[in-house]
Design an enzyme around this catalytic site. Structure first.
Site, short mmCIF file in Angstrom:
data_model
loop_
_atom_site.label_atom_id
_atom_site.label_comp_id
_atom_site.label_asym_id
_atom_site.label_seq_id
_atom_site.Cartn_x
_atom_site.Cartn_y
_atom_site.Cartn_z
N SER A 112 0.84 -1.20 0.00
CA SER A 112 0.00 0.00 0.00
C SER A 112 0.88 1.25 0.00
O SER A 112 1.67 1.46 0.92
CB SER A 112 -0.90 0.02 1.24
OG SER A 112 -1.50 1.29 1.36
N MET A 142 -12.10 4.74 -0.43
CA MET A 142 -12.77 5.01 0.84
C MET A 142 -13.42 6.38 0.71
O MET A 142 -12.95 7.38 1.26
CB MET A 142 -11.74 4.96 1.99
CG MET A 142 -11.32 3.55 2.33
SD MET A 142 -9.74 3.47 3.18
CE MET A 142 -8.63 3.50 1.77
N GLY A 156 1.04 -2.02 4.09
CA GLY A 156 1.57 -0.67 3.93
C GLY A 156 2.85 -0.49 4.71
O GLY A 156 3.96 -0.56 4.17
N SER A 157 2.71 -0.27 6.03
CA SER A 157 3.90 0.03 6.84
C SER A 157 4.88 -1.14 6.87
O SER A 157 6.09 -0.92 6.96
CB SER A 157 3.49 0.46 8.24
OG SER A 157 2.38 -0.25 8.70
N HIS A 212 -8.40 1.31 -3.82
CA HIS A 212 -9.33 1.10 -2.70
C HIS A 212 -9.98 2.44 -2.40
O HIS A 212 -9.35 3.33 -1.83
CB HIS A 212 -8.52 0.56 -1.51
CG HIS A 212 -9.31 0.39 -0.26
ND1 HIS A 212 -8.72 0.21 0.97
CD2 HIS A 212 -10.65 0.35 -0.03
CE1 HIS A 212 -9.66 0.07 1.90
NE2 HIS A 212 -10.83 0.16 1.31
N GLY A 214 -2.93 -3.74 9.02
CA GLY A 214 -2.17 -4.40 10.08
C GLY A 214 -1.50 -5.70 9.67
O GLY A 214 -1.15 -6.51 10.53
N MET A 273 -8.92 8.41 -0.28
CA MET A 273 -9.78 8.83 0.85
C MET A 273 -10.27 10.26 0.61
O MET A 273 -9.50 11.11 0.15
CB MET A 273 -8.98 8.79 2.15
CG MET A 273 -8.32 7.44 2.44
SD MET A 273 -7.57 7.42 4.07
CE MET A 273 -6.63 5.89 4.00
N HIS A 330 -1.37 -1.26 -4.11
CA HIS A 330 -2.63 -0.86 -3.47
C HIS A 330 -2.64 0.66 -3.28
O HIS A 330 -1.71 1.23 -2.69
CB HIS A 330 -2.74 -1.59 -2.13
CG HIS A 330 -4.04 -1.40 -1.42
ND1 HIS A 330 -5.16 -2.14 -1.71
CD2 HIS A 330 -4.39 -0.57 -0.41
CE1 HIS A 330 -6.15 -1.77 -0.91
NE2 HIS A 330 -5.71 -0.81 -0.11
N GLY A 369 -2.97 4.18 7.98
CA GLY A 369 -2.04 3.06 8.02
C GLY A 369 -1.48 2.89 9.42
O GLY A 369 -1.72 3.73 10.31
N GLY A 370 -0.76 1.81 9.63
CA GLY A 370 -0.04 1.62 10.89
C GLY A 370 -0.88 1.24 12.08
O GLY A 370 -0.43 1.33 13.22
N ASP A 427 -6.81 -6.23 4.35
CA ASP A 427 -6.18 -4.91 4.35
C ASP A 427 -6.18 -4.32 5.76
O ASP A 427 -7.24 -4.06 6.32
CB ASP A 427 -6.94 -3.99 3.38
CG ASP A 427 -6.32 -2.62 3.26
OD1 ASP A 427 -5.21 -2.39 3.77
OD2 ASP A 427 -6.96 -1.75 2.61
N GLY A 443 -8.96 4.34 7.09
CA GLY A 443 -8.62 5.75 7.31
C GLY A 443 -7.14 6.00 7.51
O GLY A 443 -6.63 7.02 7.06
N ASP A 469 -4.76 3.80 -1.83
CA ASP A 469 -5.86 4.19 -0.93
C ASP A 469 -6.35 5.59 -1.25
O ASP A 469 -5.65 6.57 -1.01
CB ASP A 469 -5.38 4.12 0.52
CG ASP A 469 -5.17 2.70 0.98
OD1 ASP A 469 -6.12 1.90 0.88
OD2 ASP A 469 -4.05 2.37 1.44
N MET A 489 -11.59 -5.54 5.50
CA MET A 489 -10.77 -4.59 6.27
C MET A 489 -10.46 -5.18 7.64
O MET A 489 -11.37 -5.59 8.36
CB MET A 489 -11.52 -3.26 6.46
CG MET A 489 -11.64 -2.39 5.22
SD MET A 489 -10.06 -1.94 4.47
CE MET A 489 -9.25 -1.09 5.82
C1 DX5 Z 1 -6.28 1.84 5.70
C2 DX5 Z 1 -5.86 1.47 4.31
C3 DX5 Z 1 -4.77 0.48 4.22
C4 DX5 Z 1 -3.46 0.92 4.82
C5 DX5 Z 1 -2.84 -0.29 5.43
O1 DX5 Z 1 -7.48 2.54 5.65
O2 DX5 Z 1 -6.97 0.94 3.59
O3 DX5 Z 1 -4.57 0.04 2.88
O4 DX5 Z 1 -2.56 1.44 3.90
O5 DX5 Z 1 -1.69 0.10 6.10
P1 DX5 Z 1 -0.96 -0.87 7.14
O6 DX5 Z 1 -0.52 -2.08 6.35
O7 DX5 Z 1 0.13 -0.05 7.66
O8 DX5 Z 1 -2.00 -1.26 8.16
ZN ZN Z 2 -6.56 0.02 1.61
#
Ligand code: DX5
Ligand code: ZN
Length: 227
Positions: free
Chosen positions: A5, A66, A195-196, A64, A175, A35, A31, A142-143, A173, A140, A33, A135
Protein backbone atom coordinates in the site's frame (compact mmCIF):
# COMPACT_ATOMS: atom_id res chain seq x y z
CA UNK A 1 -0.40 -12.23 -3.89
CA UNK A 2 1.16 -9.26 -2.12
CA UNK A 3 -0.15 -5.72 -2.66
CA UNK A 4 2.02 -3.04 -1.01
CA UNK A 5 0.00 0.00 0.00
CA UNK A 6 1.52 3.28 -1.13
CA UNK A 7 -0.23 5.01 1.77
CA UNK A 8 2.96 4.26 3.70
CA UNK A 9 5.24 5.36 0.83
CA UNK A 10 6.80 8.78 0.18
CA UNK A 11 4.10 10.67 -1.75
CA UNK A 12 6.73 12.98 -3.27
CA UNK A 13 8.46 10.01 -4.92
CA UNK A 14 5.61 7.69 -5.94
CA UNK A 15 7.21 6.44 -9.17
CA UNK A 16 10.40 5.48 -7.32
CA UNK A 17 8.40 3.86 -4.54
CA UNK A 18 6.49 1.79 -7.10
CA UNK A 19 9.76 0.79 -8.74
CA UNK A 20 11.13 -0.31 -5.37
CA UNK A 21 8.57 -3.13 -5.20
CA UNK A 22 8.26 -4.02 -8.89
CA UNK A 23 10.04 -6.78 -10.75
CA UNK A 24 9.69 -10.57 -11.08
CA UNK A 25 9.55 -11.45 -7.37
CA UNK A 26 7.98 -8.15 -6.42
CA UNK A 27 4.50 -6.81 -5.84
CA UNK A 28 1.58 -8.45 -7.62
CA UNK A 29 -0.56 -5.34 -7.27
CA UNK A 30 0.08 -1.84 -5.97
CA UNK A 31 -2.63 -0.86 -3.47
CA UNK A 32 -3.75 2.77 -3.78
CA UNK A 33 -5.86 4.19 -0.93
CA UNK A 34 -8.20 6.94 -2.08
CA UNK A 35 -9.78 8.83 0.85
CA UNK A 36 -12.15 11.77 0.62
CA UNK A 37 -12.26 13.12 4.22
CA UNK A 38 -15.98 12.21 4.35
CA UNK A 39 -16.26 8.44 4.28
CA UNK A 40 -13.12 8.35 6.43
CA UNK A 41 -11.49 11.15 8.46
CA UNK A 42 -8.46 11.43 6.19
CA UNK A 43 -7.65 12.82 2.74
CA UNK A 44 -5.10 11.23 0.43
CA UNK A 45 -5.12 11.32 -3.35
CA UNK A 46 -7.49 11.06 -6.27
CA UNK A 47 -7.89 10.48 -9.95
CA UNK A 48 -5.05 12.66 -11.36
CA UNK A 49 -2.50 10.92 -9.15
CA UNK A 50 -3.81 7.46 -10.05
CA UNK A 51 -3.68 8.40 -13.73
CA UNK A 52 -0.06 9.58 -13.38
CA UNK A 53 0.95 6.50 -11.38
CA UNK A 54 -0.64 4.25 -13.98
CA UNK A 55 1.79 5.67 -16.55
CA UNK A 56 4.76 5.43 -14.18
CA UNK A 57 4.55 1.73 -13.31
CA UNK A 58 3.67 -1.62 -14.87
CA UNK A 59 2.43 -3.02 -11.56
CA UNK A 60 -1.38 -3.37 -11.75
CA UNK A 61 -3.13 -0.77 -9.61
CA UNK A 62 -5.53 -1.92 -6.91
CA UNK A 63 -7.57 1.18 -6.06
CA UNK A 64 -9.33 1.10 -2.70
CA UNK A 65 -11.92 3.86 -2.68
CA UNK A 66 -12.77 5.01 0.84
CA UNK A 67 -15.14 7.65 -0.46
CA UNK A 68 -18.77 8.64 -0.39
CA UNK A 69 -20.86 8.25 -3.53
CA UNK A 70 -18.68 5.63 -5.27
CA UNK A 71 -21.62 5.10 -7.66
CA UNK A 72 -20.60 8.43 -9.16
CA UNK A 73 -16.80 8.45 -8.81
CA UNK A 74 -15.52 4.87 -9.08
CA UNK A 75 -15.91 4.53 -12.83
CA UNK A 76 -13.23 7.18 -13.45
CA UNK A 77 -10.61 4.96 -11.83
CA UNK A 78 -11.52 2.11 -14.19
CA UNK A 79 -11.33 4.49 -17.13
CA UNK A 80 -7.78 5.60 -16.32
CA UNK A 81 -6.66 1.98 -16.22
CA UNK A 82 -6.86 0.78 -12.63
CA UNK A 83 -6.72 -3.02 -12.65
CA UNK A 84 -9.07 -3.51 -9.70
CA UNK A 85 -11.43 -0.87 -8.30
CA UNK A 86 -12.79 -1.55 -4.82
CA UNK A 87 -15.73 0.32 -3.33
CA UNK A 88 -17.19 0.10 0.16
CA UNK A 89 -20.49 -1.70 0.57
CA UNK A 90 -21.36 0.82 3.32
CA UNK A 91 -21.12 3.67 0.80
CA UNK A 92 -22.48 2.23 -2.43
CA UNK A 93 -26.15 2.81 -3.28
CA UNK A 94 -26.44 0.26 -6.09
CA UNK A 95 -23.41 -2.02 -5.78
CA UNK A 96 -24.63 -4.50 -8.41
CA UNK A 97 -24.96 -1.80 -11.10
CA UNK A 98 -21.63 -0.37 -9.98
CA UNK A 99 -19.86 -3.71 -10.45
CA UNK A 100 -21.32 -4.05 -13.93
CA UNK A 101 -20.17 -0.56 -14.87
CA UNK A 102 -16.65 -1.15 -13.54
CA UNK A 103 -16.32 -4.38 -15.50
CA UNK A 104 -17.72 -2.77 -18.64
CA UNK A 105 -15.01 -0.10 -18.29
CA UNK A 106 -12.37 -2.83 -18.24
CA UNK A 107 -11.56 -3.14 -14.54
CA UNK A 108 -12.13 -5.83 -12.00
CA UNK A 109 -14.74 -4.90 -9.40
CA UNK A 110 -13.99 -5.12 -5.69
CA UNK A 111 -16.30 -4.84 -2.69
CA UNK A 112 -14.94 -3.93 0.74
CA UNK A 113 -16.41 -4.43 4.21
CA UNK A 114 -15.35 -2.49 7.30
CA UNK A 115 -14.43 -4.59 10.37
CA UNK A 116 -17.93 -4.27 11.88
CA UNK A 117 -19.85 -4.98 8.66
CA UNK A 118 -21.18 -8.53 8.38
CA UNK A 119 -20.84 -10.51 5.16
CA UNK A 120 -24.14 -12.38 5.12
CA UNK A 121 -26.44 -9.55 3.93
CA UNK A 122 -24.12 -8.95 0.97
CA UNK A 123 -23.51 -12.46 -0.34
CA UNK A 124 -25.88 -12.05 -3.32
CA UNK A 125 -24.20 -8.74 -4.21
CA UNK A 126 -20.78 -10.40 -4.02
CA UNK A 127 -21.71 -12.73 -6.85
CA UNK A 128 -21.27 -9.73 -9.14
CA UNK A 129 -17.78 -8.92 -7.83
CA UNK A 130 -14.26 -10.18 -8.55
CA UNK A 131 -12.62 -9.32 -5.25
CA UNK A 132 -13.70 -9.07 -1.62
CA UNK A 133 -11.59 -6.72 0.49
CA UNK A 134 -11.94 -7.55 4.18
CA UNK A 135 -10.77 -4.59 6.27
CA UNK A 136 -8.76 -5.71 9.28
CA UNK A 137 -8.50 -2.18 10.72
CA UNK A 138 -10.95 0.72 10.66
CA UNK A 139 -10.34 2.37 7.29
CA UNK A 140 -8.62 5.75 7.31
CA UNK A 141 -5.05 5.31 8.47
CA UNK A 142 -2.04 3.06 8.02
CA UNK A 143 -0.04 1.62 10.89
CA UNK A 144 -2.98 0.38 13.00
CA UNK A 145 -3.22 -2.96 14.80
CA UNK A 146 -4.74 -5.99 13.10
CA UNK A 147 -8.26 -6.95 14.29
CA UNK A 148 -8.21 -10.78 14.39
CA UNK A 149 -12.01 -11.13 14.66
CA UNK A 150 -12.40 -10.28 10.95
CA UNK A 151 -10.77 -13.60 10.05
CA UNK A 152 -14.16 -15.24 10.61
CA UNK A 153 -15.36 -13.39 7.51
CA UNK A 154 -12.30 -14.56 5.61
CA UNK A 155 -13.07 -18.18 6.57
CA UNK A 156 -16.68 -17.79 5.45
CA UNK A 157 -15.64 -16.32 2.11
CA UNK A 158 -12.94 -18.99 1.62
CA UNK A 159 -15.52 -21.73 2.23
CA UNK A 160 -17.96 -20.20 -0.25
CA UNK A 161 -15.24 -19.86 -2.89
CA UNK A 162 -13.92 -23.37 -2.35
CA UNK A 163 -17.41 -24.85 -2.67
CA UNK A 164 -18.13 -22.91 -5.85
CA UNK A 165 -20.73 -20.52 -4.39
CA UNK A 166 -18.60 -17.43 -4.94
CA UNK A 167 -15.74 -16.65 -7.30
CA UNK A 168 -14.14 -13.69 -5.49
CA UNK A 169 -10.48 -13.31 -4.71
CA UNK A 170 -10.20 -12.74 -0.94
CA UNK A 171 -8.08 -9.74 -0.01
CA UNK A 172 -7.21 -8.45 3.46
CA UNK A 173 -6.18 -4.91 4.35
CA UNK A 174 -4.83 -3.43 7.57
CA UNK A 175 -2.17 -4.40 10.08
CA UNK A 176 -0.63 -7.13 7.92
CA UNK A 177 2.98 -7.80 8.88
CA UNK A 178 5.24 -10.75 9.76
CA UNK A 179 3.32 -11.24 13.04
CA UNK A 180 -0.18 -11.36 11.51
CA UNK A 181 0.23 -12.65 7.95
CA UNK A 182 0.25 -16.32 8.97
CA UNK A 183 -3.14 -16.20 10.69
CA UNK A 184 -4.57 -14.45 7.63
CA UNK A 185 -3.02 -17.03 5.31
CA UNK A 186 -4.42 -19.89 7.38
CA UNK A 187 -7.88 -18.33 7.27
CA UNK A 188 -7.74 -18.38 3.47
CA UNK A 189 -6.65 -14.96 2.20
CA UNK A 190 -5.51 -14.80 -1.45
CA UNK A 191 -4.13 -11.25 -1.53
CA UNK A 192 -2.39 -9.44 1.33
CA UNK A 193 -2.25 -5.64 1.45
CA UNK A 194 0.67 -4.32 3.48
CA UNK A 195 1.57 -0.67 3.93
CA UNK A 196 3.90 0.03 6.84
CA UNK A 197 5.30 -3.53 6.80
CA UNK A 198 6.60 -2.90 3.26
CA UNK A 199 7.36 0.81 3.03
CA UNK A 200 8.50 1.07 6.63
CA UNK A 201 11.21 -1.50 5.87
CA UNK A 202 14.74 -0.56 4.79
CA UNK A 203 14.28 -2.62 1.62
CA UNK A 204 10.61 -2.65 0.49
CA UNK A 205 11.29 -5.22 -2.25
CA UNK A 206 12.80 -7.61 0.25
CA UNK A 207 9.87 -7.06 2.63
CA UNK A 208 7.46 -8.11 -0.15
CA UNK A 209 9.44 -11.28 -0.82
CA UNK A 210 9.66 -12.10 2.89
CA UNK A 211 5.88 -11.79 3.33
CA UNK A 212 5.22 -13.97 0.29
CA UNK A 213 7.69 -16.63 1.48
CA UNK A 214 6.06 -16.63 4.90
CA UNK A 215 2.61 -17.13 3.33
CA UNK A 216 3.87 -20.00 1.18
CA UNK A 217 5.50 -21.69 4.16
CA UNK A 218 2.31 -21.34 6.21
CA UNK A 219 0.02 -22.79 3.53
CA UNK A 220 2.12 -25.30 1.55
CA UNK A 221 -0.98 -27.15 0.35
CA UNK A 222 -2.55 -24.21 -1.47
CA UNK A 223 -1.96 -23.87 -5.17
CA UNK A 224 -0.83 -20.25 -5.22
CA UNK A 225 -0.38 -20.20 -8.98
CA UNK A 226 -4.15 -20.23 -9.30
CA UNK A 227 -4.84 -17.63 -6.66
C1 DX5 B 1 -6.28 1.84 5.70
C2 DX5 B 1 -5.86 1.47 4.31
C3 DX5 B 1 -4.77 0.48 4.22
C4 DX5 B 1 -3.46 0.92 4.82
C5 DX5 B 1 -2.84 -0.29 5.43
O1 DX5 B 1 -7.48 2.54 5.65
O2 DX5 B 1 -6.97 0.94 3.59
O3 DX5 B 1 -4.57 0.04 2.88
O4 DX5 B 1 -2.56 1.44 3.90
O5 DX5 B 1 -1.69 0.10 6.10
P1 DX5 B 1 -0.96 -0.87 7.14
O6 DX5 B 1 -0.52 -2.08 6.35
O7 DX5 B 1 0.13 -0.05 7.66
O8 DX5 B 1 -2.00 -1.26 8.16
ZN1 ZN C 1 -6.56 0.02 1.61
Amino acid sequence: MIAPSILAADFARLADEAAAVSGPAGADWLHVDVMDAHFVPNLTLGLPVVEALRKATDVPLDCHLMIEDPDRWAIGYAEVGAFNVTVHVEAARDPVALAKNLRAAGARAGLSVKPGTPLEPHLETLRHYDTLLVMSVEPGFGGQSFIPEVLEKVRTARRLVDTGHLTVLVEIDGGINTDTVEAAAEAGVDCFVAGSAVYGADDPGRAVRALRDQVRRTTPDRDWKDA
